[in-house]
Motif scaffolding. Sequence first.
Motif, PDB file in Angstrom:
ATOM      1  N   GLU A   1       0.882  -6.004 -11.708  1.00 59.68           N
ATOM      2  CA  GLU A   1       1.406  -4.719 -12.170  1.00 59.68           C
ATOM      3  C   GLU A   1       0.466  -3.997 -13.121  1.00 59.68           C
ATOM      4  N   GLU A   2      -0.620  -4.639 -13.502  1.00 60.52           N
ATOM      5  CA  GLU A   2      -1.641  -3.931 -14.269  1.00 60.52           C
ATOM      6  C   GLU A   2      -2.303  -2.853 -13.413  1.00 60.52           C
ATOM      7  N   SER A   3      -2.149  -2.960 -12.099  1.00 63.53           N
ATOM      8  CA  SER A   3      -2.604  -1.916 -11.189  1.00 63.53           C
ATOM      9  C   SER A   3      -1.412  -1.451 -10.361  1.00 63.53           C
ATOM     10  N   PRO A   4      -0.806  -0.298 -10.681  1.00 65.65           N
ATOM     11  CA  PRO A   4       0.339   0.196  -9.907  1.00 65.65           C
ATOM     12  C   PRO A   4       0.026   0.331  -8.417  1.00 65.65           C
ATOM     13  N   GLU A   5      -1.225   0.678  -8.093  1.00 66.86           N
ATOM     14  CA  GLU A   5      -1.604   0.835  -6.693  1.00 66.86           C
ATOM     15  C   GLU A   5      -1.522  -0.499  -5.946  1.00 66.86           C
ATOM     16  N   VAL A   6      -2.040  -1.568  -6.552  1.00 70.04           N
ATOM     17  CA  VAL A   6      -1.994  -2.887  -5.916  1.00 70.04           C
ATOM     18  C   VAL A   6      -0.549  -3.364  -5.820  1.00 70.04           C
ATOM     19  N   ALA A   7       0.244  -3.126  -6.869  1.00 70.67           N
ATOM     20  CA  ALA A   7       1.650  -3.540  -6.859  1.00 70.67           C
ATOM     21  C   ALA A   7       2.412  -2.866  -5.730  1.00 70.67           C
ATOM     22  N   ARG A   8       2.159  -1.569  -5.529  1.00 72.23           N
ATOM     23  CA  ARG A   8       2.850  -0.835  -4.463  1.00 72.23           C
ATOM     24  C   ARG A   8       2.490  -1.359  -3.079  1.00 72.23           C
ATOM     25  N   SER A   9       1.292  -1.949  -2.952  1.00 67.81           N
ATOM     26  CA  SER A   9       0.835  -2.418  -1.644  1.00 67.81           C
ATOM     27  C   SER A   9       1.427  -3.765  -1.249  1.00 67.81           C
ATOM     28  N   SER A  10       2.166  -4.397  -2.151  1.00 70.20           N
ATOM     29  CA  SER A  10       2.684  -5.739  -1.908  1.00 70.20           C
ATOM     30  C   SER A  10       4.185  -5.722  -1.634  1.00 70.20           C
ATOM     31  N   LYS A  11       4.573  -6.137  -0.435  1.00 70.83           N
ATOM     32  CA  LYS A  11       5.997  -6.248  -0.097  1.00 70.83           C
ATOM     33  C   LYS A  11       6.669  -7.303  -0.957  1.00 70.83           C
ATOM     34  N   MET A  12       5.946  -8.369  -1.270  1.00 78.45           N
ATOM     35  CA  MET A  12       6.521  -9.437  -2.085  1.00 78.45           C
ATOM     36  C   MET A  12       6.861  -8.943  -3.489  1.00 78.45           C
TER      37      MET A  12
END
Length: 328
Positions: free
Chosen positions: A280-291
Amino acid sequence: MISVIVPVYNVEEYLEECLESIQKQTYTDIEVILVNDGSTDGSKEICERYCQMDSRFKLINQENQGQSAARNNGVSVSTGEYITFVDSDDVISSKYVEILNRYMTEEIDLVECEYRAVRSVFNKLSQKENIQIVFEGNSEEAIIESCNYGLSYSPVVKLYRRNLLENFPFLNGVIFEDIYHGVGILKFIRKMVKIDYVGYHYRERSNSTMHRKFSEKNLDVFISSDKLVELFSSDKKLLPYIGKFLVQIVTTHHNYFTEKINPYQSMYEEKLKQYVAIVEESPEVARSSKMIRMYKLAPSLYLRYTFPFVYKTWGRLKHLKALVIKGE
């Protein structure tokens, strides 16, 4: 010369087939380092027989120390410019070494191919000759691709430039060491390629690491995971991808041992919480993860109920889709 390193431990049932596939390589300038890790069955005698038959085969005997120590010791005595590992219950195609070596150019440090667990599928696909490069990139690109499961973090199916392994050895004394090593080593490459060639048959066995009964030793998954976080702790761009990768590792590992891990449930939940925070330090990476999205809906239920339910439902839907396509 290319060094083929084979850790050997109590695999007499499969070992001859493995060594036969190595002996029949079309690329012949190889040395085969067999590292007998204290086998108590007939594996040592099989290794000795191949060493007598073929001067390219060399045997090292050691007390049982585990696969990592066997691989590290194999690297230390090997002499090849490039190195590949083959697990002693697996099989490689006759052109495996030749084809991986074909893509090892001056600027490439690592070449990876595909594997199949079903033998009939492996036999068919290993004959393919119209090989394509499906990934080519530098260290940062490879790490991101690996964390998105586009590249394998297994030590097999790869041809390494030897200095990579000398400078970044496997973790001794832990299982699931490939979690740390498979992604961590990408930090030190200049460039790598992955090809769509199926050159490796991975044999799934009931007593493999992910199929044996749960014990405290299985908590080594967190040792490897935490060391991977430590390795990338100063890289703000890549660390969220590492977190995303570890969320999937913890989730799937927990799912394998769901009936056995009750005494360690809180540890799994706490580690998952830590790795989610990293993502979650990167909102973009967090959004890309279904898990991550599933986890955020109900964190306290995610490991015990949400993921297992979604996973089983997805599996059933996939099966139903296959039946519809077949017209059954």
